[in-house]
Write a protein that holds these residues in place. Sequence first.
Motif, mmCIF file in Angstrom:
data_model
loop_
_atom_site.group_PDB
_atom_site.id
_atom_site.type_symbol
_atom_site.label_atom_id
_atom_site.label_comp_id
_atom_site.label_asym_id
_atom_site.label_seq_id
_atom_site.Cartn_x
_atom_site.Cartn_y
_atom_site.Cartn_z
ATOM 1 N N HIS A 126 -64.794 43.806 -34.784
ATOM 2 C CA HIS A 126 -63.576 43.017 -34.584
ATOM 3 C C HIS A 126 -63.880 41.669 -34.720
ATOM 4 O O HIS A 126 -64.716 41.028 -34.113
ATOM 5 C CB HIS A 126 -63.000 43.032 -33.366
ATOM 6 C CG HIS A 126 -62.414 44.559 -32.720
ATOM 7 N ND1 HIS A 126 -63.163 45.524 -32.440
ATOM 8 C CD2 HIS A 126 -61.177 44.923 -32.783
ATOM 9 C CE1 HIS A 126 -62.479 46.439 -32.070
ATOM 10 N NE2 HIS A 126 -61.019 46.281 -32.296
ATOM 11 N N ASN A 155 -60.055 44.422 -37.683
ATOM 12 C CA ASN A 155 -59.581 44.661 -36.610
ATOM 13 C C ASN A 155 -60.136 46.040 -35.662
ATOM 14 O O ASN A 155 -59.655 46.464 -34.801
ATOM 15 C CB ASN A 155 -58.112 44.721 -36.621
ATOM 16 C CG ASN A 155 -57.768 45.908 -37.451
ATOM 17 O OD1 ASN A 155 -58.495 46.780 -37.920
ATOM 18 N ND2 ASN A 155 -56.381 46.302 -37.615
ATOM 19 N N GLY A 156 -61.268 46.560 -36.238
ATOM 20 C CA GLY A 156 -62.128 47.723 -35.649
ATOM 21 C C GLY A 156 -61.882 48.746 -36.540
ATOM 22 O O GLY A 156 -62.375 49.958 -35.995
#
Length: 246
Positions: A126, A155-156
């Motif tokens: 992230h 965002n992962g």
Amino acid sequence: MLNKLLVLLNLLIVVNVLAEWNSNDFMKREHSLIKPYQGTGMMVPFWDFHGSTFVTPNQVRITPDRQSQQGALWNSVPCNVISWEMRVQFKIHGHGKDLFGDGMAIWYAKERMKNGPVFGNQDYFHGLAIFIDTYSNHNGEHNHQHPYISAMVNNGTLHYDHDRDGTHTELAGCEVKLRNVYYDTSLSIRYEKDTLSVSTDVDNKGEFKECFKVAGVKLPTGYYFGVSAATGELTDKSRYPVDEVV
């Protein structure tokens, strides 16, 4: 078979964290790394390191002169301002003229001290990564040369595809000629009003040249600054300590 090369990275980090872009800009000590690097014993105030990273009062070496090494250095204090600038001084050296690698990354990430396959840090992270990739795995995926600086925001959910040099997840990038020079390479990473700007001084002139600028970049506060590096079958070597902060 790939030729064998070696790596050592000498690294200096100075982070200027700015609440507003005006005459009151200042360096935040808890986010900066300046000489002497060591505090009491092997401790570095506000910074933690792991893997192959080695710290002396005069230099920070992220990876040693061996293959398949990983190391990282992470700030222990989260950044809680909305606008900031990070300046990094470093050297990358190597014996190889045609084949060398792998590279290093500069991070503003939610999680810290996570070893992994992305230049010494975890995949599916992230935050923001600035990659300095010294070896091309492109196989026809792109037409730029290496070394190459690029940015990725995650965002992962995104995978960094090392075999494709991250081509399909990069925001922007530029070629840089920074290997095997006797002076420091300087890199400026600036985040203001959802705009990410990366500039370089690779000619030792004290003048930054824009590498790229990208608008619409959303980064939360409370993430951590870090630097990681990795060597694979190919490596680089740098043996020149950083002597001063510009």
